[in-house]
Design an enzyme around this catalytic site. Structure first.
Site, PDB file in Angstrom:
ATOM      1  N   THR A 272      -9.797   7.763  25.260  1.00  0.00           N
ATOM      2  CA  THR A 272     -10.215   9.164  25.309  1.00  0.00           C
ATOM      3  C   THR A 272     -11.386   9.389  24.365  1.00  0.00           C
ATOM      4  O   THR A 272     -11.416   8.863  23.252  1.00  0.00           O
ATOM      5  CB  THR A 272      -9.042  10.071  24.894  1.00  0.00           C
ATOM      6  OG1 THR A 272      -7.960   9.863  25.818  1.00  0.00           O
ATOM      7  CG2 THR A 272      -9.431  11.542  24.912  1.00  0.00           C
TER       8      THR A 272
ATOM      9  N   HIS B 258     -21.986   2.272   5.561  1.00  0.00           N
ATOM     10  CA  HIS B 258     -22.015   2.776   4.184  1.00  0.00           C
ATOM     11  C   HIS B 258     -23.420   3.176   3.747  1.00  0.00           C
ATOM     12  O   HIS B 258     -23.685   3.317   2.549  1.00  0.00           O
ATOM     13  CB  HIS B 258     -21.427   1.731   3.235  1.00  0.00           C
ATOM     14  CG  HIS B 258     -19.960   1.516   3.450  1.00  0.00           C
ATOM     15  ND1 HIS B 258     -18.995   2.330   2.887  1.00  0.00           N
ATOM     16  CD2 HIS B 258     -19.304   0.590   4.185  1.00  0.00           C
ATOM     17  CE1 HIS B 258     -17.800   1.903   3.268  1.00  0.00           C
ATOM     18  NE2 HIS B 258     -17.958   0.862   4.059  1.00  0.00           N
TER      19      HIS B 258
ATOM     20  N   LYS C 237     -19.246 -19.280  17.063  1.00  0.00           N
ATOM     21  CA  LYS C 237     -19.698 -18.506  15.922  1.00  0.00           C
ATOM     22  C   LYS C 237     -19.982 -19.446  14.760  1.00  0.00           C
ATOM     23  O   LYS C 237     -19.431 -20.538  14.672  1.00  0.00           O
ATOM     24  CB  LYS C 237     -18.638 -17.484  15.496  1.00  0.00           C
ATOM     25  CG  LYS C 237     -17.327 -18.099  15.017  1.00  0.00           C
ATOM     26  CD  LYS C 237     -16.353 -17.035  14.563  1.00  0.00           C
ATOM     27  CE  LYS C 237     -15.044 -17.650  14.062  1.00  0.00           C
ATOM     28  NZ  LYS C 237     -14.253 -18.226  15.153  1.00  0.00           N
TER      29      LYS C 237
ATOM     30  N   LYS D 128     -18.061   8.906   7.193  1.00  0.00           N
ATOM     31  CA  LYS D 128     -18.322   8.744   5.760  1.00  0.00           C
ATOM     32  C   LYS D 128     -19.339   9.795   5.313  1.00  0.00           C
ATOM     33  O   LYS D 128     -18.963  10.922   5.035  1.00  0.00           O
ATOM     34  CB  LYS D 128     -18.741   7.299   5.464  1.00  0.00           C
ATOM     35  CG  LYS D 128     -17.587   6.322   5.709  1.00  0.00           C
ATOM     36  CD  LYS D 128     -17.949   4.897   5.404  1.00  0.00           C
ATOM     37  CE  LYS D 128     -16.731   3.985   5.423  1.00  0.00           C
ATOM     38  NZ  LYS D 128     -16.033   3.907   6.712  1.00  0.00           N
TER      39      LYS D 128
ATOM     40  N   ARG E 144       0.829  -1.210   0.000  1.00  0.00           N
ATOM     41  CA  ARG E 144       0.000   0.000   0.000  1.00  0.00           C
ATOM     42  C   ARG E 144       0.861   1.258   0.000  1.00  0.00           C
ATOM     43  O   ARG E 144       1.654   1.476   0.915  1.00  0.00           O
ATOM     44  CB  ARG E 144      -0.931  -0.005   1.214  1.00  0.00           C
ATOM     45  CG  ARG E 144      -2.109  -0.962   1.062  1.00  0.00           C
ATOM     46  CD  ARG E 144      -2.864  -1.105   2.379  1.00  0.00           C
ATOM     47  NE  ARG E 144      -4.174  -1.698   2.201  1.00  0.00           N
ATOM     48  CZ  ARG E 144      -4.392  -2.999   2.073  1.00  0.00           C
ATOM     49  NH1 ARG E 144      -3.367  -3.838   2.116  1.00  0.00           N
ATOM     50  NH2 ARG E 144      -5.621  -3.465   1.905  1.00  0.00           N
TER      51      ARG E 144
ATOM     52  N   THR F 144      -8.556  -6.751   1.398  1.00  0.00           N
ATOM     53  CA  THR F 144      -9.821  -6.019   1.404  1.00  0.00           C
ATOM     54  C   THR F 144     -10.847  -6.709   0.511  1.00  0.00           C
ATOM     55  O   THR F 144     -12.044  -6.746   0.819  1.00  0.00           O
ATOM     56  CB  THR F 144      -9.597  -4.576   0.939  1.00  0.00           C
ATOM     57  OG1 THR F 144      -8.557  -3.989   1.738  1.00  0.00           O
ATOM     58  CG2 THR F 144     -10.859  -3.747   1.091  1.00  0.00           C
TER      59      THR F 144
ATOM     60  N   SER G 199     -22.545 -14.918  11.511  1.00  0.00           N
ATOM     61  CA  SER G 199     -21.902 -13.796  10.836  1.00  0.00           C
ATOM     62  C   SER G 199     -21.852 -14.015   9.331  1.00  0.00           C
ATOM     63  O   SER G 199     -21.435 -15.070   8.857  1.00  0.00           O
ATOM     64  CB  SER G 199     -20.481 -13.624  11.389  1.00  0.00           C
ATOM     65  OG  SER G 199     -19.804 -12.572  10.738  1.00  0.00           O
TER      66      SER G 199
END
Length: 433
Positions: A308, A247, A186, A278, A52, A393, A167
Site C-alpha cells: 500500500t 543521513h 557481489k 529523518k 533492546r 548496529t 558494496s
C-alpha cells in the site's frame, strides 16, 4: 573503524546460537519446543547486554526536543538527544498544517497500492518535487528508505544479467539485505578504501556490468564517503553508482539535496536513495534516478508493486517539508553550529567521542552493559534520553551513545547535557580521554 560487511551472515542479524541450544530443545514427546528455543535466544541477548528496551515517550507537539516519558505511573518531561528528526521538521507548523489539510481533503489512507487506486495527486507532486531536488528525471516513493534500498538493489540484480555489486563494508543493513536477496555476484570493499575498490573493479572483464553501492554519511561514525573519487572509478570502469543519502538529505547542500548537492556531484550519481523520515521529519523513502531506471523498478520490484502506498497526509507533510528546506537555510546553519559547539564542549570534560565531519556525534563507551547503564543514568538522574547503540548496529567493542544535536536544542540544553555526561562518567567510572 573496521567493520565487516554482514551480507547474508547470521552475524549481521545479531542472531547467534545460544550455548544452551547446542542440541534441539524438545518436549518429552520428541517434538520441538518452539517457545523454549525463542526464549533462549532472547535470554542470550539479555546476558550479552544487547536486549533492546523500547522507551515509551510522547513527543510534545511544537516543543521538540522535549518529550513526555512514560514509566509506570510516573510521567516526566525529558530532552531527547538521539532523534533522527534532525531539524525538528516533524514539529514544523507548516508540515503539520499540510498533513491536516490533506487528511481533511481526502481522508487518512491511500486506499491501495500505487497500481490499484493508491496514486493520489500528493504522491505525484511529491515525486516531482524529489526529482527536482536531486536534479533527476524521475523519482519513486516507497514506504521507507529501507524498503527502497532492499527493493531497488535486489531488483537491479534480477533485471540486469550478471550485474556485480561492489558494496562498502559499512553499508546499511537495508543495502546488505537487498544485495543478498538479489542473489547475484557481489564484492565487499573495505570501508571508504579506494585502493581496495579499484583492485576489485579492475579484476573483472570490461564487459561485466557493475555497480558501486555506498553511502554519503555513515550514520554510526558520522564519516563521509569520498564520493568524487568513487565516481572517478565508476567512470573509469563503466560502473553504475548507487548512493544512500538518508543521513544527508535535507541537511546538506543549498537546497537540502545532500552531500552530492553540496559537493556538486549529483549529476555523477545514477541512483540516489533518500528518506522522508529523518531531516524531513515525516515517513517514507525514495529513489531518484533516470526515467528508465525508475520505470524498471516501478515495473519489476515486488517491494514497490505489492504494498500500500504511503498515506496522502504523509506525502503532503513531506512535500511541505522539502519545499521549506529548499529555501530556508536557518535550520541547517543552526544544526551545524550546535554540532560544533557540542564537540568543543566535550573536550574539557574528556568524554571520548568521534570527531566526525558530519552532524553525528558518537560518544564512545565500548561495552554493551555499561552503555545501557549510562543511558539509564542519564534518563533517571538528568531527564536526558540518549538510546544505547549496540551490536549488530555497530561492531562489538564499539558500543556508544549516538548524539544528534539540532537547531531545536538551545545553548542551555547543551550545558545541561555536558554536565549530565560528566556526572554520569564519574558515577559509573567510565574511561575518559
Amino acid at each position: 573503524m573496521k567493520q565487516e560487511h554482514r551480507a547474508g551472515a547470521e552475524e549481521g542479524t545479531g542472531i547467534s546460537k545460544p550455548r544452551s541450544l547446542q542440541r534441539p530443545c524438545k518436549w518429552s514427546t520428541g517434538q520441538p519446543d518452539y517457545d523454549r528455543i525463542l526464549k533462549f535466544q532472547i535470554e542470550e541477548l539479555k546476558l550479552e547486554g544487547r536486549y533492546r528496551h523500547f522507551i515509551e515517550n510522547e513527543r510534545l507537539s511544537g516543543s521538540f526536543p522535549l518529550t513526555r516519558f512514560h514509566q509506570g505511573a510516573a510521567n516526566k518531561t525529558v530532552t531527547v538527544w538521539c532523534s533522527n528528526d534532525y531539524l525538528g521538521m516533524g514539529q514544523h507548523p507548516g508540515v503539520r498544517a499540510a498533513m491536516c489539510e490533506a487528511i481533511n481533503s481526502v481522508g487518512a489512507g491511500s486506499g491501495g497500492t500505487r497500481n490499484i487506486s493508491g496514486t493520489t495527486p500528493y504522491h505525484v507532486a511529491l515525486e516531482r518535487e524529489i526529482a527536482d531536488l536531486h536534479r533527476k528525471e524521475s523519482a519513486l516513493l516507497f514506504t521507507s528508505a529501507y524498503v527502497a534500498n532492499d527493493a531497488t538493489l535486489s531488483t537491479l540484480q534480477k533485471v540486469i544479467p550478471d550485474l556485480v555489486i561492489f558494496s562498502d563494508a559499512q553499508n546499511h543493513a537495508s543495502m546488505i539485505e537487498g544485495i543478498r536477496r538479489g542473489g547475484g555476484p557481489k564484492q565487499i570493499f573495505r570501508h571508504n578504501d579506494l585502493g581496495d575498490l579499484e583492485a576489485r573493479l579492475v579484476d573483472l572483464p570490461q564487459s561485466t556490468p557493475r555497480m558501486i553501492a555506498f553511502e554519503s554519511v555513515y550514520s554510526m561514525d558520522g564519516d563521509i564517503a569520498p564520493i568524487a573519487e568513487i565516481c572517478d572509478l565508476a567512470e573509469r570502469y563503466h560502473a553504475m553508482t548507487y548512493i544512500d543519502e538518508v543521513h544527508a538529505v535535507g541537511l546538506y547542500g543549498d537546497r537540502g539535496g545532500g552531500i552530492t548537492e553540496r559537493d556538486g556531484l549529483a549529476h555523477r550519481i545514477d541512483i540516489l536513495n533518500g528518506t522522508l523520515a529523518k531531516a524531513y521529519g515525516v515517513m517514507g523513502g525514495y529513489i531518484a534516478a533516470s526515467r528508465t531506471i525508475c520505470d524498471a523498478i516501478r515495473s519489476f520490484a515486488p517491494g514497490f508493486i505489492f504494498t500500500t502506498s504511503i498515506a496522502p497526509g504523509v506525502a503532503a507533510g513531506a512535500l511541505a517539508s522539502i519545499r521549506h528546506l529548499k529555501t530556508s537555510q536557518n535550520e541547517r546553519a543552526l544544526q551545524k553550529e550546535r554540532a560544533l559547539q557540542l564537540k568543543k564542549m566535550l573536550l574539557p570534560v574528556r568524554i571520548p567521542f568521534i570527531d566526525s565531519p558530519s552532524h553525528i556525534v558518537p560518544v564512545m563507551i565500548g561495552d554493551p552493559v555499561l552503555t545501557k547503564q549510562a543511558s539509564d543514568h542519564l534518563l533517571a538522574r538528568h531527564a536526558i534520553y540518549i538510546q544505547p547503540i549496540n551490536f549488530p548496529t555497530v561492531p562489538r567493542g564499539t558500543e556508544r551513545l549516538r548524539i544528534t544535536p539540532g537547531p531545536c536544542h538551545s545553548e542551555a540544553m547543551l550545558v545541561d547535557l555536558i554536565d549530565a555526561l560528566d556526572a554520569t562518567w564519574t558515577s559509573l567510572g567510565l574511561p575518559r580521554t
